[in-house]
Design a protein around this motif. Structure first.
Motif, mmCIF file in Angstrom:
data_model
loop_
_atom_site.group_PDB
_atom_site.id
_atom_site.type_symbol
_atom_site.label_atom_id
_atom_site.label_comp_id
_atom_site.label_asym_id
_atom_site.label_seq_id
_atom_site.Cartn_x
_atom_site.Cartn_y
_atom_site.Cartn_z
ATOM 1 N N UNK A 56 -2.346 21.384 -30.528
ATOM 2 C CA UNK A 56 -1.724 21.320 -31.857
ATOM 3 C C UNK A 56 -0.835 20.087 -31.993
ATOM 4 N N UNK A 57 -0.026 19.814 -30.973
ATOM 5 C CA UNK A 57 0.863 18.652 -31.029
ATOM 6 C C UNK A 57 0.070 17.344 -31.069
ATOM 7 N N UNK A 58 -0.993 17.279 -30.276
ATOM 8 C CA UNK A 58 -1.825 16.074 -30.300
ATOM 9 C C UNK A 58 -2.437 15.879 -31.686
ATOM 10 N N UNK A 59 -2.945 16.969 -32.283
ATOM 11 C CA UNK A 59 -3.576 16.865 -33.600
ATOM 12 C C UNK A 59 -2.583 16.465 -34.684
ATOM 13 N N UNK A 60 -1.316 16.864 -34.531
ATOM 14 C CA UNK A 60 -0.318 16.567 -35.560
ATOM 15 C C UNK A 60 0.374 15.222 -35.355
ATOM 16 N N UNK A 61 0.624 14.862 -34.101
ATOM 17 C CA UNK A 61 1.435 13.670 -33.819
ATOM 18 C C UNK A 61 0.586 12.435 -33.558
ATOM 19 N N UNK A 62 -0.514 12.600 -32.849
ATOM 20 C CA UNK A 62 -1.318 11.438 -32.460
ATOM 21 C C UNK A 62 -1.826 10.615 -33.647
ATOM 22 N N UNK A 63 -2.217 11.238 -34.788
ATOM 23 C CA UNK A 63 -2.659 10.412 -35.927
ATOM 24 C C UNK A 63 -1.604 9.439 -36.435
ATOM 25 N N UNK A 64 -0.323 9.736 -36.176
ATOM 26 C CA UNK A 64 0.739 8.830 -36.622
ATOM 27 C C UNK A 64 0.718 7.511 -35.850
ATOM 28 N N UNK A 65 0.162 7.531 -34.634
ATOM 29 C CA UNK A 65 0.153 6.338 -33.798
ATOM 30 C C UNK A 65 -1.258 5.791 -33.563
ATOM 31 N N UNK A 66 -2.269 6.574 -33.927
ATOM 32 C CA UNK A 66 -3.632 6.115 -33.691
ATOM 33 C C UNK A 66 -3.969 5.009 -34.682
ATOM 34 N N UNK A 67 -4.537 3.895 -34.221
ATOM 35 C CA UNK A 67 -4.726 2.741 -35.117
ATOM 36 C C UNK A 67 -5.824 2.914 -36.162
ATOM 37 N N UNK A 68 -6.700 3.914 -35.989
ATOM 38 C CA UNK A 68 -7.820 4.077 -36.915
ATOM 39 C C UNK A 68 -7.632 5.324 -37.768
ATOM 40 N N UNK A 69 -7.918 5.217 -39.051
ATOM 41 C CA UNK A 69 -7.813 6.345 -39.966
ATOM 42 C C UNK A 69 -9.124 7.123 -39.984
ATOM 43 N N UNK A 70 -9.032 8.393 -40.316
ATOM 44 C CA UNK A 70 -10.226 9.235 -40.338
ATOM 45 C C UNK A 70 -11.188 8.861 -41.460
ATOM 46 N N UNK A 71 -10.706 8.219 -42.515
ATOM 47 C CA UNK A 71 -11.584 7.866 -43.634
ATOM 48 C C UNK A 71 -12.129 6.445 -43.540
ATOM 49 N N UNK A 72 -11.677 5.681 -42.542
ATOM 50 C CA UNK A 72 -12.121 4.291 -42.390
ATOM 51 C C UNK A 72 -13.549 4.250 -41.830
ATOM 52 N N UNK A 73 -14.488 3.718 -42.601
ATOM 53 C CA UNK A 73 -15.893 3.638 -42.175
ATOM 54 C C UNK A 73 -16.369 2.202 -42.050
ATOM 55 N N UNK A 74 -15.463 1.315 -41.696
ATOM 56 C CA UNK A 74 -15.798 -0.115 -41.628
ATOM 57 C C UNK A 74 -16.277 -0.554 -40.256
#
Length: 322
Positions: A56-74
């Protein structure tokens, strides 16, 4: 003669009616403290709690620091795992790690919502049916039987298709077909508790039906409610994954682990990391919640209520013998 000796006769320590000093009586333990202590000693359940909290913590916190967004399809289509994309990219060029993180968030959100709504409906229906009996019990029982014979996944798929695939629609629809087992269990326990002395005393004092149900019956069923609510979370995770896997669950822009698996199951042999990444996370969540439910069930079981005394250090035992 007074049942309590004077302070002078007992060295300043009063005696109770049995003749024991007050400081020699065993420390009273509340039921909640015993349940908590037993649950904390359940190794598999505590390991599962740690695993679920970590996911749960990884799913909530990691996106704040992960360089790629889930909607980025480039990104490149079907890129191999690398330092930039540890689990590669999807067919449309999306980073798989960001997809798993976003899918985990929605899967947990849907599962918790389903559990809360289904538990509330099941407890209310079951408690009133078990306490009131008669026509109310018969009506609620027939409604429960009617919902039980409806194929839940098929009905949920149709409703989600009709009312769009937003995550909250999926959660409400799944909850509408998840409350029946909780209602049956709650009804049976309410029927048993309604014959107890404290319920008779509440009736004699003039308490209404609603007050008796919510102030006396439901608090005394907290163990059963907690266990079933926990297990409902695991069932909701798998039910949502099943709907999304067949393409009748969450729709874009929302996502879930089931949808991520559905979009990449064809790559199971050629690019297994795209399939087994979200699949392993889904399995870990489901197993963790089930093991937590087993631990809670054991902790609330009155046949296993006794807690082993804490062993004293060897040095303290030698001093006590001396």
């Amino acid at each position: 003669m007074n049942s309590l000796a004077t302070g002078a006769e007992t060295g300043g320590k009063p005696l109770d009616e049995s003749g024991l000093g007050a400081d020699t009586l065993p420390d009273p333990r509340s039921q909640g403290a015993l349940v908590l202590r037993k649950f904390l000693r359940h190794k598999l359940a505590m390991t599962s709690v740690g695993m679920l909290v970590l996911i749960t913590l990884i799913a909530l916190i990691m996106p704040l620091f992960w360089p790629h967004s889930y909607w980025d399809s480039s990104f490149d289509s079907f890129a191999e795992p690398s330092t930039e994309h540890p689990l590669g990219t999807t067919q449309v060029g999306k980073d798989m790690v960001s997809q798993i993180l976003r899918g985990t968030q929605y899967s947990l959100l849907i599962a918790i919502t389903v559990s809360l709504v289904a538990t509330f409906i099941g407890v209310v229906f079951g408690a009133f049916a078990g306490y009131m009996g008669g026509f109310v019990d018969s009506a609620i029982s027939r409604i429960t039987d009617l919902f039980l014979i409806i194929p839940a996944i098929a009905a949920a798929a149709i409703l989600v298709k009709v009312f769009s695939g937003s995550w909250w629609v999926v959660a409400v629809v799944l909850a509408a077909f998840a409350w029946m087992p909780i209602a049956r269990i709650t009804r049976a326990e309410a029927m048993s508790l309604s014959q107890r002395e404290f319920i008779e005393a509440a009736r004699a004092s003039g308490a209404g039906t609603g007050r008796i149900v919510f102030k006396h019956l439901v608090p005394n069923m907290v163990g059963t409610i907690t266990v079933n609510a926990t297990l409902a979370v695991a069932q909701a995770v798998l039910a949502e994954a099943a709907l999304s896997f067949i393409g009748l669950g969450v729709k874009p822009p929302d996502t879930s682990l089931g949808r991520v698996i559905s979009e990449n199951y064809a790559q199971m042999t050629g690019r297994p990391w795209l399939f087994f990444g979200p699949f392993i996370v889904l399995v870990l969540i489901s197993l963790s919640i089930n093991f937590i439910g087993d631990g809670l069930r054991d902790a609330f079981d009155p046949r296993q209520r006794q807690v082993k005394p804490v062993k004293q250090p060897k040095k303290a035992r030698k001093q006590a013998k001396a």
